[in-house]
Every structure is written in structure tokens, then in C-alpha cells.
Scaffold this active site. Structure first.
Site, PDB file in Angstrom:
ATOM      1  N   THR A 176       0.824  -1.200   0.000  1.00 46.15           N
ATOM      2  CA  THR A 176       0.000   0.000   0.000  1.00 46.15           C
ATOM      3  C   THR A 176       0.855   1.245   0.000  1.00 46.15           C
ATOM      4  O   THR A 176       1.945   1.252   0.570  1.00 46.15           O
ATOM      5  CB  THR A 176      -0.965   0.042   1.205  1.00 46.15           C
ATOM      6  OG1 THR A 176      -1.776   1.230   1.096  1.00 46.15           O
ATOM      7  CG2 THR A 176      -0.245   0.069   2.541  1.00 46.15           C
ATOM      8  N   ASP A 191      -7.601  -3.771  -0.471  1.00 46.14           N
ATOM      9  CA  ASP A 191      -8.377  -2.932  -1.379  1.00 46.14           C
ATOM     10  C   ASP A 191      -9.697  -2.667  -0.690  1.00 46.14           C
ATOM     11  O   ASP A 191     -10.358  -3.592  -0.198  1.00 46.14           O
ATOM     12  CB  ASP A 191      -8.582  -3.566  -2.752  1.00 46.14           C
ATOM     13  CG  ASP A 191      -8.903  -2.482  -3.778  1.00 46.14           C
ATOM     14  OD1 ASP A 191      -8.010  -1.675  -4.098  1.00 46.14           O
ATOM     15  OD2 ASP A 191     -10.070  -2.394  -4.226  1.00 46.14           O
ATOM     16  N   SER A 192     -10.050  -1.407  -0.635  1.00 50.08           N
ATOM     17  CA  SER A 192     -11.220  -1.046   0.160  1.00 50.08           C
ATOM     18  C   SER A 192     -11.930   0.131  -0.472  1.00 50.08           C
ATOM     19  O   SER A 192     -11.417   0.748  -1.404  1.00 50.08           O
ATOM     20  CB  SER A 192     -10.774  -0.721   1.590  1.00 50.08           C
ATOM     21  OG  SER A 192      -9.637   0.111   1.581  1.00 50.08           O
ATOM     22  N   ASP A 249     -13.695   8.967   6.183  1.00 46.62           N
ATOM     23  CA  ASP A 249     -14.058   8.824   7.597  1.00 46.62           C
ATOM     24  C   ASP A 249     -14.938   9.966   8.138  1.00 46.62           C
ATOM     25  O   ASP A 249     -15.872   9.698   8.896  1.00 46.62           O
ATOM     26  CB  ASP A 249     -12.807   8.664   8.477  1.00 46.62           C
ATOM     27  CG  ASP A 249     -12.260   7.244   8.455  1.00 46.62           C
ATOM     28  OD1 ASP A 249     -13.072   6.296   8.375  1.00 46.62           O
ATOM     29  OD2 ASP A 249     -11.035   7.065   8.521  1.00 46.62           O
ATOM     30  N   ARG A 251     -11.534  -2.984   7.773  1.00 42.58           N
ATOM     31  CA  ARG A 251     -10.121  -3.374   7.641  1.00 42.58           C
ATOM     32  C   ARG A 251      -9.717  -4.276   8.804  1.00 42.58           C
ATOM     33  O   ARG A 251      -9.069  -5.310   8.607  1.00 42.58           O
ATOM     34  CB  ARG A 251      -9.249  -2.098   7.602  1.00 42.58           C
ATOM     35  CG  ARG A 251      -7.754  -2.330   7.528  1.00 42.58           C
ATOM     36  CD  ARG A 251      -7.025  -1.071   7.092  1.00 42.58           C
ATOM     37  NE  ARG A 251      -7.521  -0.625   5.803  1.00 42.58           N
ATOM     38  CZ  ARG A 251      -8.384   0.402   5.644  1.00 42.58           C
ATOM     39  NH1 ARG A 251      -8.766   1.123   6.676  1.00 42.58           N
ATOM     40  NH2 ARG A 251      -8.837   0.706   4.452  1.00 42.58           N
TER      41      ARG A 251
HETATM   42  P1  ITT Z   1      -3.316   1.557  -1.981  1.00 45.92           P
HETATM   43  O1  ITT Z   1      -4.001   1.031  -3.227  1.00 45.92           O
HETATM   44  O2  ITT Z   1      -1.920   1.997  -2.242  1.00 45.92           O
HETATM   45  O3  ITT Z   1      -3.457   0.633  -0.821  1.00 45.92           O
HETATM   46  P2  ITT Z   1      -5.406   3.545  -2.055  1.00 45.92           P
HETATM   47  O4  ITT Z   1      -5.749   4.730  -1.196  1.00 45.92           O
HETATM   48  O5  ITT Z   1      -5.316   3.791  -3.536  1.00 45.92           O
HETATM   49  O6  ITT Z   1      -4.051   2.910  -1.498  1.00 45.92           O
HETATM   50  P3  ITT Z   1      -7.642   1.774  -2.499  1.00 45.92           P
HETATM   51  O7  ITT Z   1      -7.393   1.688  -3.953  1.00 45.92           O
HETATM   52  O8  ITT Z   1      -7.970   0.531  -1.744  1.00 45.92           O
HETATM   53  O9  ITT Z   1      -6.416   2.400  -1.725  1.00 45.92           O
HETATM   54  O10 ITT Z   1      -8.768   2.846  -2.272  1.00 45.92           O
HETATM   55  C1  ITT Z   1      -9.481   2.868  -1.091  1.00 45.92           C
HETATM   56  C2  ITT Z   1     -10.060   4.230  -0.856  1.00 45.92           C
HETATM   57  O11 ITT Z   1     -11.281   4.021  -0.102  1.00 45.92           O
HETATM   58  C3  ITT Z   1      -9.165   5.044   0.059  1.00 45.92           C
HETATM   59  O12 ITT Z   1      -8.298   5.864  -0.653  1.00 45.92           O
HETATM   60  C4  ITT Z   1     -10.172   5.822   0.868  1.00 45.92           C
HETATM   61  O13 ITT Z   1     -10.568   6.931   0.168  1.00 45.92           O
HETATM   62  C5  ITT Z   1     -11.361   4.883   0.971  1.00 45.92           C
HETATM   63  N1  ITT Z   1     -11.301   4.149   2.234  1.00 45.92           N
HETATM   64  C6  ITT Z   1     -10.994   2.824   2.417  1.00 45.92           C
HETATM   65  N2  ITT Z   1     -10.969   2.515   3.714  1.00 45.92           N
HETATM   66  C7  ITT Z   1     -11.247   3.647   4.372  1.00 45.92           C
HETATM   67  C8  ITT Z   1     -11.338   3.974   5.730  1.00 45.92           C
HETATM   68  O14 ITT Z   1     -11.093   3.083   6.677  1.00 45.92           O
HETATM   69  N3  ITT Z   1     -11.653   5.230   6.061  1.00 45.92           N
HETATM   70  C9  ITT Z   1     -11.859   6.143   5.117  1.00 45.92           C
HETATM   71  N4  ITT Z   1     -11.771   5.943   3.816  1.00 45.92           N
HETATM   72  C10 ITT Z   1     -11.471   4.696   3.432  1.00 45.92           C
END
Ligand code: ITT
Length: 223
Positions: free
Chosen positions: A34, A96-97, A182, A208
Site C-alpha cells: 500500500t 483494497d477497500s 471517515d 479493515r
Molecule cells: P493503496 O491502493 O496503495 O493501498 P489507495 O488509497 O489507492 O491505497 P484503495 O485503492 O484501496 O487504496 O482505495 C481505497 C479508498 O477508499 C481510500 O483511498 C479511501 O478513500 C477509501 N477508504 C478505504 N478505507 C477507508 C477507511 O477506513 N476510512 C476512510 N476511507 C477509506
């Protein structure tokens, strides 16, 4: 006095021991695929009792530009973990979230990071969602954070674990903790947004934490 042959044997043993030690050390290291500092902070806290050392890609000396072109959270998590496992030869985990908003047909979903443009601030993204839902009644404000954690091992084994946290889109942003969406994600049981929870509280209930805890218990702690 150590004779030459003995000394060669000792050196060979020491080298074998060091290689074994290195191998064992590697087994206890996980590279988390990440680039998101907010995620990494939460992940390190959740992983701290496992005996695994969690390295960021930067700490592992990896500078990879991974294209997340999967259609689902699971596909994207696997794409990231596979790339890091292949580049490092070690155990790789990825997260991925994203946020699914019912009133927006599940958007931004897998596009959460790219929603309105990758470089757009979360102040702007969050305001856009609040404005979209300006007329939505309480029962129409349902939303959830989804997380898939993927683990890819050097022997080709792959595992994924998925979890969600259900909530609602708040009326106004609130809280300074956490990251991303958040401030607008309201958790009725706690009466506040996830940005108003401490990291310790968020890590007890979040998508997560639940997905990573399952990966810990069902896979990593059994290695
Ligand atoms: P990596 O791929 O490098 O891990 P990323 O930010 O691009 O980082 P993702 O593609 O998984 O990650 O996108 C997930 C997005 O969803 C993240 O940037 C946040 O905007 C949102 N998100 C996921 N989990 C969250 C959380 O616990 N709280 C707030 N926003 C969250």
C-alpha cells in the site's frame, strides 16, 4: 587452535546458519502493498501482536506502479499483493477497500480512491457526496466500508478475506481522525463518524480490522 579444515567447516556452518536465519527472518516479514499512509498506520496497529514485522513497499525498497484495473475489491487486492510478492520474493499482503453509498447505486465503490480524480482532496469528495444526498432521508443514507485483504505467498498460495462495516452518510463532516471518507461515515452504534473514533476504537469495528483479523487468525498465525 582451530585447524584450517575445521575453520572452513565452521565458516560453512555459520554461512548456512545465517542463510537459515535470514530465511526465518523473511518468514516473519510481510510487505504490505500500500502507498496509503492512513491504511498502513491502522494495519501496523492491528498486526502488532502477531510477531510479523510489517514493511511498507518503500521500506522494502520497492518502487512499483501497480495498475489496479480489477472489477472487484478482491481482484484489485490480489493484483497489488501479486505484484509485490513477485518483486520481493516474500510474503505480500494488500488491502483494497472503499465506500459504497446506497443512494448513489453503490458508488464510489472500487473507484473510491479515484472518485472525482485521484488528486482531488477528500474535503471536496466528501462535500460532493453530502450534496448528492442533501435530500435523502435518514433511511436512504445507508452506506458501508468494504475491505478485502489479500495475501500472496512465494509458493503461489493466495488467500483473500473480506469484511464490511455498515453505517450511514452523515449530514455534515465531523472528526479529525482516520483518513479518506471517515469524516462523513456515521456509525449509529457509536453515535459519531469513524473520524471521531480513536484509532483503537476504529480498529475494533472497522472493515479493515475485521478482514485483517480473519487473515491473521485463519492464515498468518497458522504458518
Ligand atoms: P493503496 O491502493 O496503495 O493501498 P489507495 O488509497 O489507492 O491505497 P484503495 O485503492 O484501496 O487504496 O482505495 C481505497 C479508498 O477508499 C481510500 O483511498 C479511501 O478513500 C477509501 N477508504 C478505504 N478505507 C477507508 C477507511 O477506513 N476510512 C476512510 N476511507 C477509506
Amino acid at each position: 587452535m582451530v585447524r584450517h579444515e575445521e575453520s572452513v567447516q565452521i565458516r560453512a556452518k555459520t554461512a548456512a546458519g545465517a542463510a537459515e536465519g535470514e530465511e526465518r527472518l523473511k518468514m516473519k516479514q510481510i510487505i504490505f502493498a500500500t502507498g496509503n499512509a492512513g491504511k498502513l498506520k491502522e494495519i501496523r496497529e492491528i498486526m502488532k501482536d502477531t510477531g510479523f514485522e510489517v514493511l511498507s513497499m518503500k521500506e522494502a525498497g520497492l518502487a512499483l506502479d501497480i495498475e489496479e484495473d480489477g472489477a472487484t475489491f478482491a481482484e484489485n487486492a490480489l493484483i497489488k499483493a501479486r505484484a509485490v510478492c513477485a518483486a520481493s520474493g516474500g510474503i505480500a499482503l494488500a488491502d483494497d477497500s472503499g465506500l459504497e453509498v446506497d443512494y448513489m447505486g453503490g458508488a464510489p465503490g472500487v473507484y473510491s480512491a479515484r472518485f472525482l480524480g485521484e488528486d482531488t482532496s477528500y474535503g471536496v469528495k466528501n462535500r460532493y457526496i453530502l450534496d448528492k444526498l442533501a435530500q435523502a432521508q435518514e433511511e436512504e443514507r445507508g452506506a458501508r466500508f468494504v475491505c478485502v485483504i489479500a495475501a500472496v505467498f512465494p509458493d503461489g498460495r493466495e488467500e483473500t478475506r473480506e469484511a464490511v462495516i455498515e453505517g450511514r452518510i452523515a449530514r455534515e463532516p465531523a472528526g479529525e481522525n482516520g483518513f479518506g471518507y471517515d469524516p462523513i461515515f456515521y456509525v449509529p452504534e457509536y453515535g459519531c463518524t469513524t473520524a471521531e473514533l480513536s484509532m483503537e476504537q476504529k480498529n475494533k469495528i472497522s472493515h479493515r480490522a475485521k478482514a485483517l483479523n480473519r487473515m491473521k487468525e485463519e492464515v498468518l498465525c497458522r504458518l
